[in-house]
Write an enzyme that holds these catalytic residues in place. Structure first.
Site, PDB file in Angstrom:
ATOM      1  CG  ASP A  13      -1.625   1.260   1.485  1.00  0.00           C
ATOM      2  OD1 ASP A  13      -2.321   1.715   0.565  1.00  0.00           O
ATOM      3  OD2 ASP A  13      -1.501   1.828   2.587  1.00  0.00           O
ATOM      4  CG  ASP A  15      -1.630   7.821   0.557  1.00  0.00           C
ATOM      5  OD1 ASP A  15      -0.999   8.882   0.694  1.00  0.00           O
ATOM      6  OD2 ASP A  15      -2.159   7.478  -0.510  1.00  0.00           O
TER       7      ASP A  15
END
Length: 223
Positions: A13, A15
């Site tokens: 991922d 953020d």
């Protein structure tokens, strides 16, 4: 070692996982709310972390307008918040252990991908700025799917890009919605929460660590 475990890819991922953009984002909005004598509810904010724009149920602009009882100039608010946000974000380092894991993945022959609910330009720009872009041979974002997280499509597409099943992928996430997406796709998921997401229920993850420095990828591949 890798063959025995059957793991073929590492999918990050972005953020909050590679770069903690989430704490500066919250703090910048918190200051905007304070300027209007209001309080930004942390629980509402957390509900939107890791979710694609089309699935987000919380909008800080409209929520603030509801609290103050009048319409606000969204462009003016956006400019004010961005000034606060980027001042803080520029000082954020790559999260501990991320670079080492990327290097270990390459050494062990894993494909390296990224699956993010954020727009492509946002993710790509920061990866370039941080000097990490060359590590990723596949990047899938909200621009590439109909449904972002917590829907599993981002992970499914990233795994398909490498020609492997999601069950042969290790996902690195930081939020409830991200973990939900990874597990729904069938990935092995490691949750590494940041200061904003540390209170979230991440129990669906296969493993939870406060930092990727707590475990080496090689150890995981050894089982």
């Amino acid at each position: 070692m890798l063959k025995l475990m059957g793991m073929r890819a590492l999918i990050f991922d972005f953020d909050g996982t590679i770069l903690d953009t989430e704490t500066p984002e919250f703090l910048s909005w918190e200051k905007i709310y304070h300027q209007h004598d209001q309080i930004l509810p942390r629980n509402l904010w957390l509900s939107a972390i890791g979710v694609g724009p089309q699935d987000a149920k919380f909008n800080p602009y409209t929520h603030l307008e509801e609290l103050v009882g009048t319409s606000l100039d969204h462009e003016k608010l956006r400019a004010q918040r961005h000034k606060i946000f980027y001042r803080t974000l520029d000082d954020e380092p790559i999260r501990p252990g991320v670079t080492d894991w990327l290097e270990q993945a390459s050494t062990n022959g894993l494909h390296i991908g990224l699956a993010s609910s954020s727009p492509y330009d946002w993710v790509h720009g920061h990866l370039e700025r941080l000097g990490l872009r060359s590590h990723f041979s596949a990047i899938y974002t909200s621009d590439h799917v109909e449904r972002a997280k917590p829907h599993p499509e981002l992970y499914e597409k990233t795994a398909a890009h490498f020609g492997v099943k999601p069950s042969a992928c290790i996902a690195i996430e930081d939020s409830f919605n991200g973990v939900t997406a990874a597990k729904a796709a069938g990935c092995y998921c490691i949750a590494t929460p940041n200061p904003m997401t540390v209170t979230m229920d991440l129990s669906a993850a296969d493993r939870i660590v406060l930092s990727l420095e707590e475990i080496r990828l090689a150890e995981l591949l050894e089982g």
